[in-house]
Motif scaffolding. Structure first.
Motif, PDB file in Angstrom:
ATOM      1  N   LYS A 329       0.942  -1.205   0.122  1.00  0.00           N
ATOM      2  CA  LYS A 329      -0.023   0.178   0.103  1.00  0.00           C
ATOM      3  C   LYS A 329       0.941   1.201  -0.191  1.00  0.00           C
ATOM      4  N   GLY A 330       1.822   1.025   0.887  1.00  0.00           N
ATOM      5  CA  GLY A 330       2.705   2.196   0.917  1.00  0.00           C
ATOM      6  C   GLY A 330       3.602   2.727  -0.290  1.00  0.00           C
ATOM      7  N   TYR A 331       3.303   1.546  -1.472  1.00  0.00           N
ATOM      8  CA  TYR A 331       4.079   1.952  -2.758  1.00  0.00           C
ATOM      9  C   TYR A 331       3.027   2.713  -3.700  1.00  0.00           C
ATOM     10  N   LEU A 332       1.770   2.985  -3.194  1.00  0.00           N
ATOM     11  CA  LEU A 332       0.724   3.572  -4.125  1.00  0.00           C
ATOM     12  C   LEU A 332       0.911   4.934  -4.046  1.00  0.00           C
ATOM     13  N   MET A 333       0.852   5.529  -5.290  1.00  0.00           N
ATOM     14  CA  MET A 333       1.132   7.087  -5.315  1.00  0.00           C
ATOM     15  C   MET A 333       0.355   8.018  -4.440  1.00  0.00           C
ATOM     16  N   LEU A 334      -0.752   7.426  -4.099  1.00  0.00           N
ATOM     17  CA  LEU A 334      -1.824   7.992  -3.181  1.00  0.00           C
ATOM     18  C   LEU A 334      -1.696   7.784  -1.823  1.00  0.00           C
ATOM     19  N   HIS A 335      -0.914   6.908  -1.554  1.00  0.00           N
ATOM     20  CA  HIS A 335      -0.719   6.602  -0.048  1.00  0.00           C
ATOM     21  C   HIS A 335       0.211   7.712   0.689  1.00  0.00           C
ATOM     22  N   PRO A 336      -0.081   8.067   1.841  1.00  0.00           N
ATOM     23  CA  PRO A 336       0.841   9.209   2.485  1.00  0.00           C
ATOM     24  C   PRO A 336       2.406   8.697   2.662  1.00  0.00           C
ATOM     25  N   ALA A 337       2.561   7.416   2.824  1.00  0.00           N
ATOM     26  CA  ALA A 337       4.025   6.895   2.902  1.00  0.00           C
ATOM     27  C   ALA A 337       4.814   7.266   1.901  1.00  0.00           C
ATOM     28  N   GLN A 338       4.193   6.886   0.649  1.00  0.00           N
ATOM     29  CA  GLN A 338       4.951   7.618  -0.776  1.00  0.00           C
ATOM     30  C   GLN A 338       5.377   8.739  -0.493  1.00  0.00           C
ATOM     31  N   ARG A 339       4.163   9.693  -0.195  1.00  0.00           N
ATOM     32  CA  ARG A 339       4.666  11.090   0.012  1.00  0.00           C
ATOM     33  C   ARG A 339       5.845  11.453   1.069  1.00  0.00           C
ATOM     34  N   ARG A 340       5.558  10.836   2.117  1.00  0.00           N
ATOM     35  CA  ARG A 340       6.559  11.057   3.223  1.00  0.00           C
ATOM     36  C   ARG A 340       7.951  10.796   2.662  1.00  0.00           C
ATOM     37  N   LEU A 341       8.128   9.651   2.054  1.00  0.00           N
ATOM     38  CA  LEU A 341       9.320   9.434   1.418  1.00  0.00           C
ATOM     39  C   LEU A 341      10.149  10.724   0.857  1.00  0.00           C
ATOM     40  N   ARG A 342       9.204  11.245   0.069  1.00  0.00           N
ATOM     41  CA  ARG A 342       9.839  12.304  -0.943  1.00  0.00           C
ATOM     42  C   ARG A 342       9.883  13.706  -0.154  1.00  0.00           C
ATOM     43  N   GLU A 343       9.009  13.912   0.745  1.00  0.00           N
ATOM     44  CA  GLU A 343       9.117  14.965   1.929  1.00  0.00           C
ATOM     45  C   GLU A 343      10.434  14.730   2.584  1.00  0.00           C
ATOM     46  N   ALA A 344      10.834  13.360   2.695  1.00  0.00           N
ATOM     47  CA  ALA A 344      11.824  13.333   3.964  1.00  0.00           C
ATOM     48  C   ALA A 344      13.385  13.666   3.378  1.00  0.00           C
ATOM     49  N   ILE A 345      13.281  13.109   1.950  1.00  0.00           N
ATOM     50  CA  ILE A 345      14.581  13.308   1.423  1.00  0.00           C
ATOM     51  C   ILE A 345      14.710  14.899   0.987  1.00  0.00           C
ATOM     52  N   PHE A 346      13.755  15.618   0.998  1.00  0.00           N
ATOM     53  CA  PHE A 346      13.661  16.977   0.965  1.00  0.00           C
ATOM     54  C   PHE A 346      14.278  17.663   1.989  1.00  0.00           C
ATOM     55  N   VAL A 347      14.043  17.394   3.239  1.00  0.00           N
ATOM     56  CA  VAL A 347      14.335  17.667   4.633  1.00  0.00           C
ATOM     57  C   VAL A 347      16.054  17.632   4.559  1.00  0.00           C
ATOM     58  N   ALA A 348      16.535  16.427   3.765  1.00  0.00           N
ATOM     59  CA  ALA A 348      17.878  16.119   4.073  1.00  0.00           C
ATOM     60  C   ALA A 348      18.633  16.852   3.073  1.00  0.00           C
ATOM     61  N   ILE A 349      17.785  17.414   1.879  1.00  0.00           N
ATOM     62  CA  ILE A 349      18.735  18.151   0.801  1.00  0.00           C
ATOM     63  C   ILE A 349      18.388  19.579   0.645  1.00  0.00           C
ATOM     64  N   VAL A 350      17.443  20.256   1.630  1.00  0.00           N
ATOM     65  CA  VAL A 350      17.164  21.592   1.305  1.00  0.00           C
ATOM     66  C   VAL A 350      18.318  22.173   2.324  1.00  0.00           C
ATOM     67  N   THR A 351      18.960  23.540   1.715  1.00  0.00           N
ATOM     68  CA  THR A 351      19.825  24.075   2.489  1.00  0.00           C
ATOM     69  C   THR A 351      19.720  24.286   3.716  1.00  0.00           C
ATOM     70  N   PRO A 352      20.649  23.890   4.698  1.00  0.00           N
ATOM     71  CA  PRO A 352      21.704  23.253   4.643  1.00  0.00           C
ATOM     72  C   PRO A 352      21.588  21.964   4.684  1.00  0.00           C
ATOM     73  N   ALA A 353      21.893  21.076   3.723  1.00  0.00           N
ATOM     74  CA  ALA A 353      21.660  19.775   3.292  1.00  0.00           C
ATOM     75  C   ALA A 353      22.407  18.884   4.174  1.00  0.00           C
ATOM     76  N   LEU A 354      22.069  17.583   4.420  1.00  0.00           N
ATOM     77  CA  LEU A 354      22.937  16.864   5.211  1.00  0.00           C
ATOM     78  C   LEU A 354      24.373  16.679   5.286  1.00  0.00           C
ATOM     79  N   LYS A 355      24.739  16.894   3.837  1.00  0.00           N
ATOM     80  CA  LYS A 355      26.045  16.730   3.416  1.00  0.00           C
ATOM     81  C   LYS A 355      26.736  18.139   3.701  1.00  0.00           C
ATOM     82  N   HIS A 356      26.240  19.388   3.570  1.00  0.00           N
ATOM     83  CA  HIS A 356      26.491  20.748   4.023  1.00  0.00           C
ATOM     84  C   HIS A 356      26.606  20.516   5.561  1.00  0.00           C
ATOM     85  N   LEU A 357      25.749  20.222   6.289  1.00  0.00           N
ATOM     86  CA  LEU A 357      25.634  20.195   7.663  1.00  0.00           C
ATOM     87  C   LEU A 357      27.160  19.411   8.234  1.00  0.00           C
ATOM     88  N   ARG A 358      27.111  18.277   7.489  1.00  0.00           N
ATOM     89  CA  ARG A 358      28.293  17.492   8.011  1.00  0.00           C
ATOM     90  C   ARG A 358      29.704  18.291   7.937  1.00  0.00           C
TER      91      ARG A 358
END
Length: 387
Positions: A329-358
């Motif tokens: 179910k979490g692999y369905l485009m309409l499922h919140p888990a799929q959206r949360r994956l993309r949102e989480a990646i954004f948290v780690a790449i928006v400035t300052p990104a995780l690599k920037h922070l490190r």
């Protein structure tokens, strides 16, 4: 009455607005790129951008800790809109701490109340100051103002009727930080290529062609810039953790819902809801303490950077676990888990990104080691001289 008790009705009002107004739009924001401008303005009217801003300029006179709570409430439903809340509240933070009274009087109240929406275009400048990339905007003196040229990719919460707050280099002098209204002559906006998420953030490319910046639109001149950035940086970095907190809470909700039917299988996954919730609570406690220190201008940057990195890491872990808990179910485009994956990646790449922070954490810690290595021989020589 404690401060937590006094702010409870305010946070409850925000939560109710999120439930009644934002929740029905979340799918359209994510899938159709709907920009929730009306929601943002109504959130501003409730004080959703002004928790950390002075009451004399339309804020609530609380602190960044309460502003993080607001962003968290929004992020529990929609990470994209939580990012917009951070953009808007950060612009208020920049304006509130500008040493130039004219720019505060001109814009701060309208930004604090959500009457004037604003985007922060400081990603390039922050990365430049960290030694990651070249600065894109260049300014020349023009009387008591400046003429600015260059282009900035990926500036969010901007467009017609909005402001952008950006920075430019001034040859031979340093840097300036300033406001660019959408009506500025010589300013052009262009659409970005389609993103995999966060399409509802009205993110545009800004092109400045001989844009005149009057003195009343300058937040920091070259002689003010270093002290000004040192003052605002801990606040705008720690303010971002609310995005991660909200997304993590959304992921925990997915996990609880999935466990209602498949807990007997989910127990074999590495990251369980209770463990993630405990880690979240610990980070929230750190954030509240650092946010109040940042409000007073008393926090060093290193613990803020470490907290921000830890929030990125936990957000990624929680989103991954939510998708695994949800299963197919979490692999369905309409499922919140799929959206949360993309949102989480954004948290780690928006400035300052995780690599920037490190990188920044590494640079600060290495500088500390080198300083200690330099001081110790000097101390030893003084001790020998004393004998």
């Amino acid at each position: 009455m404690s401060q937590a008790d006094s702010t409870a009705p305010f946070i409850q009002a925000i939560a109710q607005q999120v439930k009644s107004e934002l929740a029905p739009m979340t799918q359209a924001i994510d899938q159709e790129g709907l920009y929730p401008g009306d929601f943002m303005r109504r959130l501003g009217a409730l004080g959703g951008f002004g928790a950390a801003l002075p009451a004399q300029y339309g804020g609530l006179g609380l602190s960044l800790a309460e502003q993080i709570q607001v962003t968290t409430q929004v992020g529990r439903e929609c990470g994209s809109t939580a990012f917009l809340v951070w953009c808007q509240s950060s612009c208020g933070w920049y304006l509130a701490h500008s040493p130039n009274e004219a720019v505060r009087k001109r814009y701060l109240r309208a930004v604090a109340c959500g009457e004037l929406l604003a985007g922060t275009g400081m990603s390039n400048a922050v990365k430049h100051l960290a030694g990651i990339e070249k600065i894109h905007l260049r300014a020349q003196r023009d009387g008591d103002g400046y003429i600015v040229n260059g282009s900035l990719p990926w500036v969010s919460n901007v467009g017609d009727g909005h402001l952008a707050i950006v920075a430019a280099s001034v040859e031979g002098e340093g840097y300036i930080m300033f406001v660019v209204p959408s009506t500025a002559q010589g300013l052009e906006t262009r659409r970005c290529l389609e993103f995999s998420g966060l399409e509802g953030t009205q993110t545009l490319n800004l092109r400045l062609n001989n844009v005149h910046v009057p003195a009343d639109d300058v937040l920091a001149h070259p002689d003010q810039f270093a002290a000004y950035v040192k003052r605002i940086k801990p606040g705008f970095v720690v303010g971002q953790v609310g995005m991660g907190f909200g997304i993590i809470e959304g992921c925990l909700a997915v996990m609880r819902e999935s466990n209602a039917g498949t807990a007997h299988v989910n127990i074999f996954l590495d990251d369980q809801e209770s463990d993630l919730a405990d880690q979240l609570a610990a980070l929230k406690a750190q954030a509240a303490a650092l946010a109040r220190q940042a409000q007073d201008g008393e926090t060093p940057i290193l613990p803020v950077l470490k907290l921000r990195a830890a929030v990125s890491e936990l957000t990624l872990k929680a989103a991954n676990s939510a998708a695994l808990h949800a299963g197919a179910k979490g692999y369905l485009m309409l499922h919140p888990a799929q959206r949360r994956l993309r949102e989480a990646i954004f948290v780690a790449i928006v400035t300052p990104a995780l690599k920037h922070l490190r990188k920044e954490i590494h640079d600060i810690e290495q500088a500390s080691v080198l300083k200690a290595a330099t001081v110790q021989p000097e101390q030893a020589s003084h001790a020998l001289a004393a004998h």
